[in-house]
Design a protein around this motif. Sequence first.
Motif, PDB file in Angstrom:
ATOM      1  N   ARG A 191      -7.728 -49.339  -3.587  1.00  0.00           N
ATOM      2  CA  ARG A 191      -8.879 -48.846  -2.828  1.00  0.00           C
ATOM      3  C   ARG A 191      -9.002 -47.323  -2.840  1.00  0.00           C
ATOM      4  N   THR A 192      -8.001 -46.622  -3.350  1.00  0.00           N
ATOM      5  CA  THR A 192      -8.112 -45.177  -3.512  1.00  0.00           C
ATOM      6  C   THR A 192      -8.729 -44.936  -4.878  1.00  0.00           C
ATOM      7  N   ILE A 193     -10.058 -44.770  -4.856  1.00  0.00           N
ATOM      8  CA  ILE A 193     -10.830 -44.719  -6.090  1.00  0.00           C
ATOM      9  C   ILE A 193     -11.876 -43.619  -6.003  1.00  0.00           C
ATOM     10  N   ASP A 194     -12.493 -43.345  -7.132  1.00  0.00           N
ATOM     11  CA  ASP A 194     -13.626 -42.427  -7.162  1.00  0.00           C
ATOM     12  C   ASP A 194     -14.767 -43.064  -6.387  1.00  0.00           C
ATOM     13  N   VAL A 195     -15.376 -42.311  -5.517  1.00  0.00           N
ATOM     14  CA  VAL A 195     -16.466 -42.821  -4.692  1.00  0.00           C
ATOM     15  C   VAL A 195     -17.574 -43.407  -5.565  1.00  0.00           C
ATOM     16  N   MET A 196     -17.805 -42.817  -6.720  1.00  0.00           N
ATOM     17  CA  MET A 196     -18.843 -43.328  -7.607  1.00  0.00           C
ATOM     18  C   MET A 196     -18.519 -44.749  -8.077  1.00  0.00           C
ATOM     19  N   SER A 197     -17.258 -45.095  -8.183  1.00  0.00           N
ATOM     20  CA  SER A 197     -16.887 -46.472  -8.536  1.00  0.00           C
ATOM     21  C   SER A 197     -17.342 -47.438  -7.447  1.00  0.00           C
ATOM     22  N   GLU A 198     -17.193 -47.026  -6.219  1.00  0.00           N
ATOM     23  CA  GLU A 198     -17.634 -47.842  -5.088  1.00  0.00           C
ATOM     24  C   GLU A 198     -19.151 -48.033  -5.129  1.00  0.00           C
ATOM     25  N   TYR A 203      -9.507 -36.964   1.714  1.00  0.00           N
ATOM     26  CA  TYR A 203      -9.201 -36.809   0.293  1.00  0.00           C
ATOM     27  C   TYR A 203      -7.775 -37.251   0.061  1.00  0.00           C
ATOM     28  N   ARG A 204      -7.586 -38.002  -0.972  1.00  0.00           N
ATOM     29  CA  ARG A 204      -6.239 -38.464  -1.308  1.00  0.00           C
ATOM     30  C   ARG A 204      -5.752 -37.699  -2.520  1.00  0.00           C
ATOM     31  N   ALA A 205      -4.804 -36.819  -2.311  1.00  0.00           N
ATOM     32  CA  ALA A 205      -4.228 -36.069  -3.423  1.00  0.00           C
ATOM     33  C   ALA A 205      -3.452 -37.026  -4.324  1.00  0.00           C
ATOM     34  N   PRO A 206      -3.354 -36.712  -5.598  1.00  0.00           N
ATOM     35  CA  PRO A 206      -2.567 -37.562  -6.492  1.00  0.00           C
ATOM     36  C   PRO A 206      -1.158 -37.746  -5.957  1.00  0.00           C
ATOM     37  N   ALA A 207      -0.696 -38.976  -6.012  1.00  0.00           N
ATOM     38  CA  ALA A 207       0.616 -39.298  -5.464  1.00  0.00           C
ATOM     39  C   ALA A 207       1.746 -38.795  -6.363  1.00  0.00           C
ATOM     40  N   PHE A 208       1.445 -38.673  -7.666  1.00  0.00           N
ATOM     41  CA  PHE A 208       2.482 -38.272  -8.609  1.00  0.00           C
ATOM     42  C   PHE A 208       1.804 -37.783  -9.887  1.00  0.00           C
ATOM     43  N   ASP A 209       2.592 -37.191 -10.783  1.00  0.00           N
ATOM     44  CA  ASP A 209       2.041 -36.608 -11.998  1.00  0.00           C
ATOM     45  C   ASP A 209       1.377 -37.648 -12.899  1.00  0.00           C
ATOM     46  N   GLY A 210       1.727 -38.902 -12.761  1.00  0.00           N
ATOM     47  CA  GLY A 210       1.165 -39.956 -13.603  1.00  0.00           C
ATOM     48  C   GLY A 210      -0.111 -40.545 -13.063  1.00  0.00           C
ATOM     49  N   VAL A 246     -12.176 -38.607  -5.195  1.00  0.00           N
ATOM     50  CA  VAL A 246     -11.264 -39.759  -5.148  1.00  0.00           C
ATOM     51  C   VAL A 246     -10.792 -39.872  -3.714  1.00  0.00           C
ATOM     52  N   ARG A 247     -11.125 -40.992  -3.089  1.00  0.00           N
ATOM     53  CA  ARG A 247     -10.861 -41.151  -1.656  1.00  0.00           C
ATOM     54  C   ARG A 247     -10.399 -42.557  -1.342  1.00  0.00           C
ATOM     55  N   ASP A 248      -9.973 -42.729  -0.133  1.00  0.00           N
ATOM     56  CA  ASP A 248      -9.624 -44.038   0.389  1.00  0.00           C
ATOM     57  C   ASP A 248     -10.940 -44.755   0.701  1.00  0.00           C
ATOM     58  N   CYS A 249     -11.340 -45.674  -0.153  1.00  0.00           N
ATOM     59  CA  CYS A 249     -12.625 -46.351  -0.035  1.00  0.00           C
ATOM     60  C   CYS A 249     -12.437 -47.806   0.402  1.00  0.00           C
TER      61      CYS A 249
END
Length: 161
Positions: free
Chosen positions: A125-132, A30-37, A93-96
């Motif tokens: 590439r860090t996206i929602d798995v459903m996008s993949e 799991y990739r946590a959000p990198a920043f508030d934006g 949201v993962r590294d896909c």
Amino acid sequence: MHQGVASHLQTRYFRDIFDFFIKYVGSSAYRAPAFDGEAARALAPALDNFADLRSLLDDAGVVAGIARLEAWTRAEHARLGAAFAGRRSAGRVRDCHGDLHVDNVVVLDGVAMPFDCIEFSEDLRTIDVMSEVAFLAMDLEAYGRNDLAFAMLNAYLEASG
């Protein structure tokens, strides 16, 4: 033996992809959000595309249509913000792969597997798995293989709950 899959779409090859995909995304960290934006970062590529399109077009009607589409995109992004955040919190949201389509699937020694992921940009590439899943499903449909698109979607949904 290396063979591309696009030239001979077969269910047996996509069963390999379904299995690989489910294992890959299931074990990806799991990739946590990198920043508030983070939400703005997800919207940025779409907005960049609209800016690029506007710079290339001079037909006022087409440009107006693009402006309407951009306004809709912004509104939908705002409307769905809580759903996006919920999927991110749930680990969706993962590294896909980031570019999973039919031409990025190869058959090696009789086993199909994806290749050529987006290595140069973790953001892409860090996206929602459903996008993949959706990206490959749309490509399969473009090749006239709705059966494979639905089989892949069902395999993902069954595995992910």
